[in-house]
Scaffold this motif. Structure first.
Motif, PDB file in Angstrom:
ATOM      1  N   LEU A 134       0.821  -1.222   0.000  1.00 14.98           N
ATOM      2  CA  LEU A 134       0.000   0.000   0.000  1.00 14.98           C
ATOM      3  C   LEU A 134       0.852   1.268   0.000  1.00 14.98           C
ATOM      4  O   LEU A 134       0.322   2.374   0.005  1.00 14.98           O
ATOM      5  CB  LEU A 134      -0.919   0.006   1.234  1.00 14.98           C
ATOM      6  N   ARG A 135       2.187   1.078   0.057  1.00 13.96           N
ATOM      7  CA  ARG A 135       3.131   2.204   0.099  1.00 13.96           C
ATOM      8  C   ARG A 135       2.800   3.161   1.234  1.00 13.96           C
ATOM      9  O   ARG A 135       2.730   4.377   1.056  1.00 13.96           O
ATOM     10  CB  ARG A 135       3.142   2.942  -1.244  1.00 13.96           C
ATOM     11  N   SER A 136       2.577   2.580   2.376  1.00 14.15           N
ATOM     12  CA  SER A 136       2.165   3.361   3.549  1.00 14.15           C
ATOM     13  C   SER A 136       3.105   3.082   4.715  1.00 14.15           C
ATOM     14  O   SER A 136       3.097   1.978   5.261  1.00 14.15           O
ATOM     15  CB  SER A 136       0.725   3.016   3.953  1.00 14.15           C
ATOM     16  N   ASP A 137       3.896   4.082   5.075  1.00 18.16           N
ATOM     17  CA  ASP A 137       4.793   3.907   6.219  1.00 18.16           C
ATOM     18  C   ASP A 137       4.455   4.852   7.372  1.00 18.16           C
ATOM     19  O   ASP A 137       5.182   4.974   8.341  1.00 18.16           O
ATOM     20  CB  ASP A 137       6.258   4.079   5.801  1.00 18.16           C
ATOM     21  N   THR A 138       3.293   5.525   7.224  1.00 16.87           N
ATOM     22  CA  THR A 138       2.779   6.368   8.315  1.00 16.87           C
ATOM     23  C   THR A 138       1.271   6.149   8.396  1.00 16.87           C
ATOM     24  O   THR A 138       0.646   5.672   7.431  1.00 16.87           O
ATOM     25  CB  THR A 138       3.037   7.872   8.072  1.00 16.87           C
ATOM     26  N   ILE A 139       0.692   6.528   9.518  1.00 20.66           N
ATOM     27  CA  ILE A 139      -0.748   6.358   9.688  1.00 20.66           C
ATOM     28  C   ILE A 139      -1.517   7.269   8.720  1.00 20.66           C
ATOM     29  O   ILE A 139      -2.598   6.920   8.238  1.00 20.66           O
ATOM     30  CB  ILE A 139      -1.179   6.614  11.156  1.00 20.66           C
ATOM     31  N   VAL A 140      -0.938   8.439   8.407  1.00 19.07           N
ATOM     32  CA  VAL A 140      -1.581   9.371   7.467  1.00 19.07           C
ATOM     33  C   VAL A 140      -1.658   8.738   6.078  1.00 19.07           C
ATOM     34  O   VAL A 140      -2.699   8.778   5.412  1.00 19.07           O
ATOM     35  CB  VAL A 140      -0.799  10.711   7.407  1.00 19.07           C
ATOM     36  N   LYS A 141      -0.548   8.123   5.639  1.00 17.71           N
ATOM     37  CA  LYS A 141      -0.533   7.471   4.324  1.00 17.71           C
ATOM     38  C   LYS A 141      -1.478   6.268   4.291  1.00 17.71           C
ATOM     39  O   LYS A 141      -2.160   6.026   3.291  1.00 17.71           O
ATOM     40  CB  LYS A 141       0.886   7.018   3.977  1.00 17.71           C
ATOM     41  N   LEU A 142      -1.514   5.524   5.395  1.00 16.49           N
ATOM     42  CA  LEU A 142      -2.396   4.347   5.447  1.00 16.49           C
ATOM     43  C   LEU A 142      -3.860   4.778   5.360  1.00 16.49           C
ATOM     44  O   LEU A 142      -4.666   4.151   4.674  1.00 16.49           O
ATOM     45  CB  LEU A 142      -2.138   3.554   6.730  1.00 16.49           C
ATOM     46  N   LYS A 143      -4.182   5.841   6.044  1.00 10.87           N
ATOM     47  CA  LYS A 143      -5.556   6.365   6.015  1.00 10.87           C
ATOM     48  C   LYS A 143      -5.937   6.783   4.591  1.00 10.87           C
ATOM     49  O   LYS A 143      -7.042   6.496   4.112  1.00 10.87           O
ATOM     50  CB  LYS A 143      -5.668   7.561   6.967  1.00 10.87           C
ATOM     51  N   LYS A 144      -4.993   7.430   3.891  1.00 10.39           N
ATOM     52  CA  LYS A 144      -5.249   7.871   2.514  1.00 10.39           C
ATOM     53  C   LYS A 144      -5.330   6.694   1.543  1.00 10.39           C
ATOM     54  O   LYS A 144      -5.940   6.801   0.482  1.00 10.39           O
ATOM     55  CB  LYS A 144      -4.149   8.841   2.066  1.00 10.39           C
ATOM     56  N   ALA A 145      -4.691   5.570   1.918  1.00 11.00           N
ATOM     57  CA  ALA A 145      -4.667   4.398   1.030  1.00 11.00           C
ATOM     58  C   ALA A 145      -5.954   3.582   1.089  1.00 11.00           C
ATOM     59  O   ALA A 145      -6.217   2.767   0.202  1.00 11.00           O
ATOM     60  CB  ALA A 145      -3.481   3.503   1.394  1.00 11.00           C
ATOM     61  N   LEU A 146      -6.762   3.782   2.131  1.00  7.66           N
ATOM     62  CA  LEU A 146      -7.960   2.959   2.304  1.00  7.66           C
ATOM     63  C   LEU A 146      -8.956   3.039   1.136  1.00  7.66           C
ATOM     64  O   LEU A 146      -9.484   2.009   0.707  1.00  7.66           O
ATOM     65  CB  LEU A 146      -8.652   3.301   3.628  1.00  7.66           C
ATOM     66  N   PRO A 147      -9.247   4.236   0.591  1.00  3.09           N
ATOM     67  CA  PRO A 147     -10.177   4.277  -0.552  1.00  3.09           C
ATOM     68  C   PRO A 147      -9.648   3.500  -1.763  1.00  3.09           C
ATOM     69  O   PRO A 147     -10.419   2.824  -2.453  1.00  3.09           O
ATOM     70  CB  PRO A 147     -10.292   5.783  -0.864  1.00  3.09           C
ATOM     71  N   ASP A 148      -8.328   3.584  -2.018  1.00  2.00           N
ATOM     72  CA  ASP A 148      -7.748   2.835  -3.140  1.00  2.00           C
ATOM     73  C   ASP A 148      -7.817   1.328  -2.875  1.00  2.00           C
ATOM     74  O   ASP A 148      -8.045   0.538  -3.795  1.00  2.00           O
ATOM     75  CB  ASP A 148      -6.283   3.240  -3.361  1.00  2.00           C
ATOM     76  N   LEU A 149      -7.606   0.948  -1.617  1.00  2.00           N
ATOM     77  CA  LEU A 149      -7.708  -0.460  -1.240  1.00  2.00           C
ATOM     78  C   LEU A 149      -9.133  -0.965  -1.475  1.00  2.00           C
ATOM     79  O   LEU A 149      -9.343  -2.064  -2.002  1.00  2.00           O
ATOM     80  CB  LEU A 149      -7.310  -0.650   0.224  1.00  2.00           C
ATOM     81  N   ASP A 150     -10.106  -0.151  -1.099  1.00  2.00           N
ATOM     82  CA  ASP A 150     -11.515  -0.497  -1.303  1.00  2.00           C
ATOM     83  C   ASP A 150     -11.788  -0.736  -2.792  1.00  2.00           C
ATOM     84  O   ASP A 150     -12.416  -1.733  -3.174  1.00  2.00           O
ATOM     85  CB  ASP A 150     -12.384   0.649  -0.772  1.00  2.00           C
ATOM     86  N   ASN A 151     -11.282   0.174  -3.636  1.00  5.15           N
ATOM     87  CA  ASN A 151     -11.477   0.033  -5.083  1.00  5.15           C
ATOM     88  C   ASN A 151     -10.791  -1.218  -5.629  1.00  5.15           C
ATOM     89  O   ASN A 151     -11.327  -1.905  -6.492  1.00  5.15           O
ATOM     90  CB  ASN A 151     -10.934   1.270  -5.817  1.00  5.15           C
ATOM     91  N   GLU A 152      -9.602  -1.499  -5.103  1.00  2.00           N
ATOM     92  CA  GLU A 152      -8.851  -2.676  -5.553  1.00  2.00           C
ATOM     93  C   GLU A 152      -9.613  -3.970  -5.232  1.00  2.00           C
ATOM     94  O   GLU A 152      -9.747  -4.857  -6.076  1.00  2.00           O
ATOM     95  CB  GLU A 152      -7.480  -2.710  -4.865  1.00  2.00           C
TER      96      GLU A 152
END
Length: 228
Positions: A101-119
């Motif tokens: 998810l290319r997320s190494d912070t909680i902010v990035k992980l939070k932003k990655a959730l919509p893309d994860l949902d779409n995936e």
């Protein structure tokens, strides 16, 4: 001066080589730093004694992500990590999911959730996710089925938004019938196929002679008796 001139020929290739090596070094260093941050984030939620993120740690994670622990995206996150034990994330699982998810912070992980949902909601991925959701809920060794109450909650979570009417009716049926106390993987996957293939609510293309799980034959009969 001649010595300097004699070195001039290979300078370009040497510089190019040095530049490539430096790029690789920087890339490796960046990846190493990213992994370090991913690990640091993991240990901010992990239980000190077990070294794993446990249900309490997941509660804190959900709070920081500003989602409910019952949000389907938390199950999607577990799928991305390929987490094996419900309510727990190991370091290897965490690394696998967050690197993807290319997320190494909680902010990035939070932003990655919509893309994860779409995936996850791509048809090619969703059937895998739906199957994973069942396996993830098998909490005991050699367990092969899930109790009706838990299945109803899981159906609501993973299919409720896509097939509202089918899920509502099937849950109603499951809660009123007395023949089944648990649901197995074959029945679980059968209902997924049922939702995608069968005309609802008339069931015009439902053929009991085909290889449907018996519970779905009974469900269709139950709905038809209600409709009549």
């Amino acid at each position: 001066m001649r010595r300097a001139a004699s070195k001039k020929g290979p300078t370009n290739s040497t510089t190019s080589s040095n530049s490539s090596a430096m790029d690789l070094f920087r890339s490796g260093k960046a990846a190493s730093k990213e992994l370090e941050r991913i690990d640091q984030l993991y240990y901010s939620y992990a239980n000190e004694s077990s070294g794993m993120i446990d249900p309490e740690g997941i509660e804190y994670l959900c709070s920081d992500l500003e989602v409910e622990h019952t949000d389907v995206r938390i199950l999607m996150l577990a799928w991305k990590m390929q987490a094996e034990k419900q309510g727990y994330f190991t370091l290897d699982e965490w690394r696998k999911g967050l690197k993807a998810l290319r997320s190494d912070t909680i902010v990035k992980l939070k932003k990655a959730l919509p893309d994860l949902d779409n995936e996850v909601r791509r048809p090619s991925n969703y059937v895998e996710f739906y199957s994973y959701a069942f396996r993830y809920c098998l909490t005991e060794e050699k367990q092969k089925s899930i109790d009706i109450e838990s299945i109803c909650e899981l159906l609501e979570l993973v299919l409720g938004s896509q097939f509202r009417m089918q899920v509502d009716l099937f849950i109603q049926y499951l809660k009123t019938q007395i023949d089944y106390k648990v649901i197995n993987m074959d029945q679980w996957m059968g209902f997924y196929r049922f939702c995608h293939e069968i005309s609802f609510p008339d069931f015009n293309n439902y053929d009991e002679e085909l290889a449907w799980p018996l519970i779905l034959d009974n469900f269709v009969e139950w709905v038809r008796s209600k409709q009549s």
